[in-house]
Write a protein that holds these residues in place. Structure first.
Motif, PDB file in Angstrom:
ATOM      1  N   LYS A 230      -9.655   2.127  -1.383  1.00  0.00           N
ATOM      2  CA  LYS A 230      -9.456   2.397   0.018  1.00  0.00           C
ATOM      3  C   LYS A 230      -8.163   2.006   0.493  1.00  0.00           C
ATOM      4  CE  LYS A 230     -10.768   3.908   4.125  1.00  0.00           C
ATOM      5  NZ  LYS A 230     -10.943   5.336   4.683  1.00  0.00           N
ATOM      6  N   ASP A 231      -7.214   2.798   1.116  1.00  0.00           N
ATOM      7  CA  ASP A 231      -5.910   2.534   1.403  1.00  0.00           C
ATOM      8  C   ASP A 231      -5.067   1.812   0.310  1.00  0.00           C
ATOM      9  OD1 ASP A 231      -6.426   3.708   3.854  1.00  0.00           O
ATOM     10  OD2 ASP A 231      -7.082   1.792   4.813  1.00  0.00           O
ATOM     11  N   GLY A 232      -5.297   2.414  -0.846  1.00  0.00           N
ATOM     12  CA  GLY A 232      -4.459   1.816  -1.840  1.00  0.00           C
ATOM     13  C   GLY A 232      -4.925   0.401  -2.594  1.00  0.00           C
ATOM     14  N   GLN A 233      -6.034  -0.057  -2.247  1.00  0.00           N
ATOM     15  CA  GLN A 233      -6.568  -1.449  -2.551  1.00  0.00           C
ATOM     16  C   GLN A 233      -7.861  -1.269  -3.022  1.00  0.00           C
ATOM     17  OE1 GLN A 233      -5.214  -4.569  -3.120  1.00  0.00           O
ATOM     18  NE2 GLN A 233      -7.009  -4.938  -4.053  1.00  0.00           N
TER      19      GLN A 233
ATOM     20  N   TYR B  88      -2.175  11.277  -3.947  1.00  0.00           N
ATOM     21  CA  TYR B  88      -3.383  12.045  -4.253  1.00  0.00           C
ATOM     22  C   TYR B  88      -3.090  13.173  -5.324  1.00  0.00           C
ATOM     23  CZ  TYR B  88      -5.069   9.355  -0.399  1.00  0.00           C
ATOM     24  OH  TYR B  88      -5.278   8.481   0.655  1.00  0.00           O
TER      25      TYR B  88
ATOM     26  N   VAL C 260      -0.358   5.483  -1.305  1.00  0.00           N
ATOM     27  CA  VAL C 260      -1.297   6.199  -2.007  1.00  0.00           C
ATOM     28  C   VAL C 260      -0.967   7.527  -2.152  1.00  0.00           C
ATOM     29  CG1 VAL C 260      -3.709   6.903  -1.934  1.00  0.00           C
ATOM     30  CG2 VAL C 260      -3.148   4.855  -1.190  1.00  0.00           C
TER      31      VAL C 260
ATOM     32  N   THR D 253     -10.228  11.970  -5.650  1.00  0.00           N
ATOM     33  CA  THR D 253     -10.194  11.556  -4.287  1.00  0.00           C
ATOM     34  C   THR D 253     -11.185  12.446  -3.432  1.00  0.00           C
ATOM     35  OG1 THR D 253      -7.833  11.359  -4.319  1.00  0.00           O
ATOM     36  CG2 THR D 253      -8.561  11.610  -2.162  1.00  0.00           C
TER      37      THR D 253
ATOM     38  N   THR E 124       0.831  -0.984   0.119  1.00  0.00           N
ATOM     39  CA  THR E 124       0.063   0.080   0.121  1.00  0.00           C
ATOM     40  C   THR E 124       0.764   1.355  -0.088  1.00  0.00           C
ATOM     41  OG1 THR E 124      -0.085  -0.079   2.326  1.00  0.00           O
ATOM     42  CG2 THR E 124      -1.831  -1.135   1.150  1.00  0.00           C
TER      43      THR E 124
ATOM     44  N   THR F  84     -12.446   8.696   3.618  1.00  0.00           N
ATOM     45  CA  THR F  84     -11.757   9.161   2.217  1.00  0.00           C
ATOM     46  C   THR F  84     -11.478   8.000   1.441  1.00  0.00           C
ATOM     47  OG1 THR F  84     -10.939  11.181   3.602  1.00  0.00           O
ATOM     48  CG2 THR F  84      -9.828  10.776   1.375  1.00  0.00           C
ATOM     49  N   VAL F  85     -11.777   8.166   0.272  1.00  0.00           N
ATOM     50  CA  VAL F  85     -11.267   7.082  -0.666  1.00  0.00           C
ATOM     51  C   VAL F  85     -11.002   7.696  -2.120  1.00  0.00           C
ATOM     52  CG1 VAL F  85     -13.320   5.536   0.145  1.00  0.00           C
ATOM     53  CG2 VAL F  85     -13.897   7.276  -1.702  1.00  0.00           C
ATOM     54  N   ASP F  86     -10.610   6.966  -2.866  1.00  0.00           N
ATOM     55  CA  ASP F  86     -10.036   7.415  -4.147  1.00  0.00           C
ATOM     56  C   ASP F  86     -10.815   6.464  -5.348  1.00  0.00           C
ATOM     57  OD1 ASP F  86      -7.518   8.722  -3.934  1.00  0.00           O
ATOM     58  OD2 ASP F  86      -6.784   6.765  -2.955  1.00  0.00           O
TER      59      ASP F  86
END
Length: 625
Positions: free
Chosen positions: A62-65, A18, A16, A103, A14, A87-89
């Motif tokens: 979420k958290d790079g996954q 942004y 991330v 994001t 992980t 917070t998500v991507d």
């Protein structure tokens, strides 16, 4: 651009980064740092002209996954449900190298990502550190270039020379797969880089490379950097052996758990050349037991030599010619002198003389060896029969040399005659694969591909003419010498590759042809478009279980090499381009699961050459809820 096969989520680590922050709408909880409850995310994928983008994968990360995903409909809309918030991507990927990243905070209830416009994923560098978003994922993390890598046999580890930013020397690193965990095996190595292969695996436990070491002697009491052949343990980095270059005369060969080679412990002046002094050596079979560190030496081989030309080798024994060159300007120099052939038995380090033949007069020294006999094409040196080639067989046990079959290749060139150019032996050691040239008094040209039966000497021509998309290609029949590459595959089939340049006024387009002729005579041929600077057919790798193939081919628009994957035997048009970073992808291989590729390419975040992976498997189901 072809549609890309998308991956299922795979966790490699992980990290991330942004790019932009969007504000989502919705409500449902008061503490945004500790959200709870069900969420629903909607949005719309659009092209740059604001038209809907259908079939685009949308990932909630979420958290790079990636934790949930869905496809956009004909209006470009997508809807993803998940039991999470915070917070998500949001990553979009259209499987053709374009996508988007946003994001945003995700709240309990309804959330809207709004309109997301597709752009080149190459310009959205942070997605290489996300997992499961259908894009190229970075495995290594250190800011440095990973150079000349090799993989072990089960693809559980890769090894590379790594040069960190600002450093002049190298580290040798082990990269465990798929985790990406890195172990520095050797620090501050002065790598010898004047070879195409920096690193070589002799076995999964022994790594071999060339590097400089400082030695002191009477001529250089202060010390001088001298090239060494270095062997290390692939797990611990422990140095097993380091041999100065001039003593390393042939090898290395692995015999069980031992590193074996022909040592040159004694040398003397031979003659001067324009490149420097030429030396000649005494040879001594030597082995090092990897587990105990004990060195064993056999008896010194009689006489001096300038080089040891290995003819054939396996884990038990090595056959080689002991060649003694001479100064060409010396009137007494005799290049026609036969060289003695020796066999070294690695079990007891014994050696014995077998036979003799002239290395420089044998036109096909790519020697065939069936374990009992050596085969080579030799030039008759008698005046009456000079330039006549005969296929000879040397019995390893007795040293007896006999001619195989009655055919004699007349290579005088006074009239149309055919001559072998080189030879390769079949996996079952029963046949030779031989490209021929036709010689006349003033010129020669390729004349096809032939098989020679080693038992009888019978010669048979192979049909190497193929029609692809209405155009005929005749392989191994162009050029004044064979420009085709030919070899036996492990199943006994024959593969042939050749590059053709068009002369019909279309700018000299280049096409690579790869044909495979099966043992039953059936054949298949494929064509690949090449760049102006490409002189080889693209690299093709077959995956586990013999189902998928990967082709490394140049993108003619950008000039960079990209990877394509598809069913074995597919033509390039039906394969899917699976990589999109604007850089040349190199050293590709299949992961053991057959559903991922490993390769090295430029990291768009740091600009360094790094190890990447990409998945070839589409998600098993829609991830929306």
């Amino acid at each position: 651009m072809k549609k890309k096969i998308f991956p299922s989520p795979v966790i490699f680590g992980t990290l991330v980064l942004y790019l932009s922050i969007g504000i989502g709408c919705g409500s449902g909880f008061e503490n945004v740092n500790n959200p709870s409850g069900s969420t629903k995310l909607t949005g719309r994928a659009l092209k740059t002209d604001r038209t809907p983008a259908e079939g685009v994968w949308a990932y909630l990360v979420k958290d790079g996954q990636a934790v949930a995903w869905a496809k956009s409909d004909e209006k470009g809309r997508f809807k993803i449900g998940a039991d999470m918030a915070g917070t998500v991507d949001i990553v979009l990927n259209d499987s053709a190298g374009r996508g988007a990243l946003k994001t945003m905070p995700l709240y309990n209830g309804d959330n809207d990502a709004g309109d997301m416009f597709l752009q080149p994923l190459e310009s959205i560098a942070p997605v290489v550190d996300m997992r499961g978003v259908g894009y190229e994922e970075r495995v290594t993390k250190e800011r440095g270039d990973y150079i000349k890598p090799v993989y072990n046999s089960d693809r559980s580890a890769a090894f590379a020379g790594r040069k960190l930013g600002g450093e002049s020397n190298w580290q040798i690193v082990r990269i465990d797969l798929p985790s990406g965990t890195e172990t520095v095996l050797r620090e501050d190595e002065k790598m010898y880089t004047n070879t195409s292969k920096y690193l070589q695996l002799l076995s999964d436990d022994v790594l071999y490379y060339q590097a400089y070491r400082t030695i002191k002697n009477d001529d250089y009491p202060e010390g001088i950097l001298t090239e060494h052949s270095v062997f290390i343990d692939t797990h611990t980095g422990k140095e097993l052996l380091a041999v100065v270059w001039w003593r390393f005369r042939a090898g290395p060969f692995m015999s069980g758990d031992r590193i074996c080679y022909l040592d040159g412990p004694e040398r003397q002046f031979a003659y001067d050349t324009i490149f420097g002094t030429a030396y000649e050596y005494r040879l001594q079979p030597t082995c090092l037991d990897v587990s105990t560190g004990k060195e064993s030496r056999g008896p010194m081989i009689q006489g001096w030599c300038t080089s040891a030309q290995v003819l054939a080798s396996n884990s038990k024994s090595t056959a080689f010619l002991k060649v003694r060159d001479c100064d060409e300007e010396d009137p007494d120099c005799n290049f026609d002198k036969p060289s003695p052939m020796y066999l070294v038995n690695w079990s007891d380090l014994s050696n014995r003389y077998i036979s003799s033949f002239n290395y420089y007069s044998s036109w096909a020294v790519e020697t065939a060896w069936d374990g009992k006999n050596l085969y080579y094409l030799n030039n008759d040196q008698t005046a009456a029969h000079n330039y006549e080639l005969r296929l000879l067989k040397v019995d390893i046990a007795s040293g007896q040399t006999v001619q195989v079959g009655s055919h004699i290749f007349d290579c005088k060139g006074s009239q149309g005659t055919t001559c072998p150019y080189n030879m390769k032996v079949s996996p079952d050691r029963s046949e030779l694969l031989v490209p021929m040239i036709e010689r006349t008094q003033n010129e020669s040209h390729s004349n096809g591909l032939y098989k020679i039966d080693l038992a009888t000497g019978k010669i048979a021509a192979m049909d190497t003419t193929f029609t692809i998309d209405g155009k005929e290609y005749s392989l191994c029949k162009t050029g004044n010498y064979p420009v085709c590459n030919q070899s036996f595959e492990t199943d006994g089939s024959v593969s042939i590759e050749e590059v053709f340049t068009s002369d019909d006024g279309d700018g000299g387009a280049r096409t690579g042809i790869r044909a495979v002729i099966d043992t039953d005579g059936s054949s298949m041929a494929r064509a690949f478009p090449l760049g102006e600077a490409d002189y080889h057919v693209p690299e093709i790798i077959t995956g586990p279980r013999n189902k998928l193939e990967m082709v490394r081919v140049r993108d003619l628009e950008t000039g960079f090499f990209q990877l394509h994957a598809g069913d074995k035997g597919s033509d390039l048009a039906s394969m899917n381009q699976v990589t999109f970073i604007t850089a040349s992808h190199s050293y590709p291989t299949f992961a053991p699961d057959g559903e991922h590729l490993y390769y090295f390419t430029r990291d768009p975040i740091s600009g360094y050459e790094q190890l990447f992976t990409v998945s070839l498997k589409e998600p098993e189901r829609d991830g929306s809820k």
